[in-house]
Design a protein around this motif. Structure first.
Motif, mmCIF file in Angstrom:
data_model
loop_
_atom_site.group_PDB
_atom_site.id
_atom_site.type_symbol
_atom_site.label_atom_id
_atom_site.label_comp_id
_atom_site.label_asym_id
_atom_site.label_seq_id
_atom_site.Cartn_x
_atom_site.Cartn_y
_atom_site.Cartn_z
ATOM 1 N N ASN A 100 0.683 -1.043 -0.150
ATOM 2 C CA ASN A 100 -0.088 -0.431 0.107
ATOM 3 C C ASN A 100 0.662 1.401 -0.015
ATOM 4 O OD1 ASN A 100 -2.760 -1.260 0.026
ATOM 5 N ND2 ASN A 100 -2.821 -1.801 1.734
ATOM 6 N N ILE A 126 3.290 1.205 14.819
ATOM 7 C CA ILE A 126 2.224 1.882 14.149
ATOM 8 C C ILE A 126 2.674 3.740 14.328
ATOM 9 C CG2 ILE A 126 1.782 2.646 17.362
ATOM 10 C CD1 ILE A 126 -1.400 1.871 14.897
ATOM 11 N N TYR A 143 1.156 6.106 10.641
ATOM 12 C CA TYR A 143 1.192 6.803 10.864
ATOM 13 C C TYR A 143 2.143 8.484 9.842
ATOM 14 C CZ TYR A 143 -0.181 11.335 13.026
ATOM 15 O OH TYR A 143 -0.912 12.847 13.391
ATOM 16 N N ALA A 148 1.642 7.627 6.189
ATOM 17 C CA ALA A 148 0.556 8.275 5.494
ATOM 18 C C ALA A 148 0.209 9.132 5.439
ATOM 19 C CB ALA A 148 -0.785 7.633 7.025
ATOM 20 N N SER A 198 -5.209 8.224 4.766
ATOM 21 C CA SER A 198 -5.335 8.270 6.069
ATOM 22 C C SER A 198 -4.455 7.193 6.948
ATOM 23 C CB SER A 198 -6.919 8.024 6.492
ATOM 24 O OG SER A 198 -7.407 6.417 7.927
ATOM 25 N N HIS A 199 -3.524 6.618 8.074
ATOM 26 C CA HIS A 199 -3.898 5.568 8.182
ATOM 27 C C HIS A 199 -4.469 4.194 8.390
ATOM 28 C CE1 HIS A 199 -5.302 6.897 11.856
ATOM 29 N NE2 HIS A 199 -5.592 5.375 12.185
ATOM 30 N N MET A 200 -5.662 4.665 8.228
ATOM 31 C CA MET A 200 -6.090 3.841 7.784
ATOM 32 C C MET A 200 -6.012 2.989 6.612
ATOM 33 S SD MET A 200 -7.356 2.138 10.684
ATOM 34 C CE MET A 200 -8.883 0.983 10.037
ATOM 35 N N GLU A 201 -5.989 3.666 5.530
ATOM 36 C CA GLU A 201 -5.575 3.371 4.123
ATOM 37 C C GLU A 201 -4.297 2.468 3.345
ATOM 38 O OE1 GLU A 201 -7.568 4.004 0.989
ATOM 39 O OE2 GLU A 201 -9.110 4.287 2.551
ATOM 40 N N VAL A 206 -3.928 0.058 6.102
ATOM 41 C CA VAL A 206 -3.170 -0.926 6.791
ATOM 42 C C VAL A 206 -4.751 -2.124 5.990
ATOM 43 C CG1 VAL A 206 -2.388 -0.836 8.761
ATOM 44 C CG2 VAL A 206 -4.432 -0.512 8.909
ATOM 45 N N ARG A 207 -5.339 -1.696 5.203
ATOM 46 C CA ARG A 207 -6.861 -1.956 4.283
ATOM 47 C C ARG A 207 -6.074 -2.444 2.996
ATOM 48 N NH1 ARG A 207 -10.165 3.132 3.795
ATOM 49 N NH2 ARG A 207 -10.672 1.936 6.596
#
Length: 70
Positions: free
Chosen positions: A8, A46, A50, A53, A59-62, A64-65
């Motif tokens: 990613n 983490i 962050y 990202a 977003s940091h979520m992007e 890990v998705r």
């Protein structure tokens, strides 16, 4: 998980037309660190997720998705 996050990071880096060197400069990492990270050879913390990202403008979520296109 390492390969997912690394893939990613690479995908967003290329989407932003950044080299590994350019991306590394933003959070203060080395190009070698980014290379190892993208290849899934580094264990991301983490904080690292962050910071990358933020440097990529996502977003940091992007990071890990799973990619919906994969």
């Amino acid at each position: 998980m390492r390969q997912l996050v690394g893939g990613n990071v690479q995908r967003f880096r290329l989407k932003n037309h950044l080299t590994q060197e350019q991306l590394a400069e933003i959070p203060g990492f080395s190009q070698q660190y980014i290379s190892g990270f993208e290849k899934g050879r580094r264990n991301p913390t983490i904080v690292t997720i962050y910071e990358l990202a933020q440097a990529l403008g996502v977003s940091h979520m992007e990071l890990v998705r799973p990619d919906k296109q994969a």
